[in-house]
Design a protein around this motif. Structure first.
Motif, PDB file in Angstrom:
ATOM      1  N   MET A 286       1.114 -32.447  14.369  1.00  0.00           N
ATOM      2  CA  MET A 286       1.597 -32.388  15.825  1.00  0.00           C
ATOM      3  C   MET A 286       1.988 -33.858  16.143  1.00  0.00           C
ATOM      4  SD  MET A 286      -1.042 -31.600  19.063  1.00  0.00           S
ATOM      5  CE  MET A 286      -1.953 -33.364  18.826  1.00  0.00           C
ATOM      6  N   ILE A 287       1.844 -34.830  15.235  1.00  0.00           N
ATOM      7  CA  ILE A 287       2.089 -36.306  15.713  1.00  0.00           C
ATOM      8  C   ILE A 287       3.595 -36.675  15.754  1.00  0.00           C
ATOM      9  CG2 ILE A 287       1.772 -37.318  13.393  1.00  0.00           C
ATOM     10  CD1 ILE A 287       0.815 -38.663  16.763  1.00  0.00           C
ATOM     11  N   GLU A 288       4.337 -36.290  14.750  1.00  0.00           N
ATOM     12  CA  GLU A 288       5.738 -36.561  14.647  1.00  0.00           C
ATOM     13  C   GLU A 288       6.577 -35.708  16.009  1.00  0.00           C
ATOM     14  OE1 GLU A 288       7.321 -38.748  13.488  1.00  0.00           O
ATOM     15  OE2 GLU A 288       5.248 -39.594  12.601  1.00  0.00           O
ATOM     16  N   PRO A 289       6.355 -34.474  16.155  1.00  0.00           N
ATOM     17  CA  PRO A 289       6.927 -33.926  17.307  1.00  0.00           C
ATOM     18  C   PRO A 289       6.637 -34.587  18.784  1.00  0.00           C
ATOM     19  CG  PRO A 289       6.190 -32.098  15.847  1.00  0.00           C
ATOM     20  CD  PRO A 289       5.777 -33.278  15.028  1.00  0.00           C
ATOM     21  N   LEU A 290       5.176 -34.702  18.551  1.00  0.00           N
ATOM     22  CA  LEU A 290       4.527 -35.663  19.752  1.00  0.00           C
ATOM     23  C   LEU A 290       5.554 -37.091  20.046  1.00  0.00           C
ATOM     24  CD1 LEU A 290       2.557 -35.981  22.108  1.00  0.00           C
ATOM     25  CD2 LEU A 290       1.065 -36.820  20.480  1.00  0.00           C
ATOM     26  N   ARG A 291       5.552 -37.586  18.880  1.00  0.00           N
ATOM     27  CA  ARG A 291       6.266 -39.161  18.840  1.00  0.00           C
ATOM     28  C   ARG A 291       7.785 -38.641  19.306  1.00  0.00           C
ATOM     29  NH1 ARG A 291       3.687 -41.899  13.612  1.00  0.00           N
ATOM     30  NH2 ARG A 291       1.883 -42.683  14.727  1.00  0.00           N
ATOM     31  N   GLN A 292       8.402 -37.859  18.879  1.00  0.00           N
ATOM     32  CA  GLN A 292      10.012 -37.502  19.053  1.00  0.00           C
ATOM     33  C   GLN A 292      10.010 -37.319  20.633  1.00  0.00           C
ATOM     34  OE1 GLN A 292      11.116 -34.588  16.178  1.00  0.00           O
ATOM     35  NE2 GLN A 292      10.961 -36.076  14.783  1.00  0.00           N
ATOM     36  N   GLU A 293       9.328 -36.365  21.065  1.00  0.00           N
ATOM     37  CA  GLU A 293       9.268 -35.887  22.436  1.00  0.00           C
ATOM     38  C   GLU A 293       9.007 -37.024  23.419  1.00  0.00           C
ATOM     39  OE1 GLU A 293      10.550 -33.078  23.840  1.00  0.00           O
ATOM     40  OE2 GLU A 293      10.985 -32.684  21.640  1.00  0.00           O
ATOM     41  N   TRP A 294       7.873 -37.834  23.147  1.00  0.00           N
ATOM     42  CA  TRP A 294       7.560 -39.010  24.022  1.00  0.00           C
ATOM     43  C   TRP A 294       8.758 -40.035  23.857  1.00  0.00           C
ATOM     44  CZ3 TRP A 294       4.149 -39.528  27.284  1.00  0.00           C
ATOM     45  CH2 TRP A 294       3.751 -40.703  28.196  1.00  0.00           C
ATOM     46  N   GLY A 295       9.240 -40.233  22.853  1.00  0.00           N
ATOM     47  CA  GLY A 295      10.623 -41.132  22.751  1.00  0.00           C
ATOM     48  C   GLY A 295      11.535 -40.765  23.678  1.00  0.00           C
ATOM     49  N   LEU A 296      11.757 -39.220  23.685  1.00  0.00           N
ATOM     50  CA  LEU A 296      13.044 -38.946  24.433  1.00  0.00           C
ATOM     51  C   LEU A 296      12.518 -39.096  25.834  1.00  0.00           C
ATOM     52  CD1 LEU A 296      13.615 -35.520  22.885  1.00  0.00           C
ATOM     53  CD2 LEU A 296      15.266 -37.464  22.901  1.00  0.00           C
ATOM     54  N   ALA A 297      11.158 -38.620  26.227  1.00  0.00           N
ATOM     55  CA  ALA A 297      10.868 -38.697  27.669  1.00  0.00           C
ATOM     56  C   ALA A 297      10.846 -40.320  28.034  1.00  0.00           C
ATOM     57  CB  ALA A 297       9.455 -38.371  27.926  1.00  0.00           C
ATOM     58  N   GLN A 298      10.756 -41.322  27.314  1.00  0.00           N
ATOM     59  CA  GLN A 298      10.674 -42.788  27.624  1.00  0.00           C
ATOM     60  C   GLN A 298      12.296 -43.226  27.874  1.00  0.00           C
ATOM     61  OE1 GLN A 298       8.421 -44.422  24.364  1.00  0.00           O
ATOM     62  NE2 GLN A 298       7.004 -45.199  25.841  1.00  0.00           N
ATOM     63  N   ALA A 299      13.160 -42.559  26.764  1.00  0.00           N
ATOM     64  CA  ALA A 299      14.448 -42.928  27.172  1.00  0.00           C
ATOM     65  C   ALA A 299      15.102 -42.306  28.378  1.00  0.00           C
ATOM     66  CB  ALA A 299      15.163 -42.226  25.887  1.00  0.00           C
ATOM     67  N   ALA A 300      14.594 -41.190  28.932  1.00  0.00           N
ATOM     68  CA  ALA A 300      15.101 -40.428  30.131  1.00  0.00           C
ATOM     69  C   ALA A 300      14.584 -41.431  31.482  1.00  0.00           C
ATOM     70  CB  ALA A 300      14.560 -39.124  30.116  1.00  0.00           C
ATOM     71  N   ALA A 301      13.385 -41.780  30.994  1.00  0.00           N
ATOM     72  CA  ALA A 301      12.903 -42.631  32.160  1.00  0.00           C
ATOM     73  C   ALA A 301      13.437 -44.144  32.224  1.00  0.00           C
ATOM     74  CB  ALA A 301      11.528 -42.868  32.201  1.00  0.00           C
ATOM     75  N   GLY A 302      14.336 -44.548  31.294  1.00  0.00           N
ATOM     76  CA  GLY A 302      14.830 -45.682  31.190  1.00  0.00           C
ATOM     77  C   GLY A 302      13.837 -47.065  30.721  1.00  0.00           C
ATOM     78  N   THR A 303      12.599 -46.489  30.097  1.00  0.00           N
ATOM     79  CA  THR A 303      11.784 -47.584  29.433  1.00  0.00           C
ATOM     80  C   THR A 303      11.690 -47.814  28.113  1.00  0.00           C
ATOM     81  OG1 THR A 303      10.021 -45.918  29.216  1.00  0.00           O
ATOM     82  CG2 THR A 303      10.065 -46.675  31.476  1.00  0.00           C
TER      83      THR A 303
END
Length: 86
Positions: free
Chosen positions: A69-86
């Motif tokens: 689960m960790i790599e898909p989680l990290r990928q999605e979290w990175g996308l969420a952070q990019a979308a939020a501009g952080t």
């Protein structure tokens, strides 16, 4: 599992435990107490139906479920952070 019941802050804790290899180090990284990290891990274990980590000596070893689960989680979290501009 009801995905709507997962607090996204719990996923931050999950990644910190995985990266740091222990609850105390994860707590220090997140600037929270070790009991707070332990409580969050308990909530995640209940929500996901898996132990996620098992204690081996002084470290926490991820279960196969967690390792998958960790790599898909990290990928999605990175996308969420990019979308939020952080």
């Amino acid at each position: 599992m009801d995905i709507h019941r997962i607090d996204l802050n719990l996923l931050v804790v999950l990644e910190a435990i995985y990266s740091e290899g222990g609850l105390t180090r994860a707590a220090a990284r997140l600037n929270v107490t070790q009991p707070a990290v332990s409580y969050s891990l308990g909530r995640l274990r209940e929500l996901l139906g898996d132990p996620l980590f098992v204690r081996e000596g002084h470290s926490m070893t991820p279960t196969p479920f967690m390792r998958n689960m960790i790599e898909p989680l990290r990928q999605e979290w990175g996308l969420a952070q990019a979308a939020a501009g952080t």
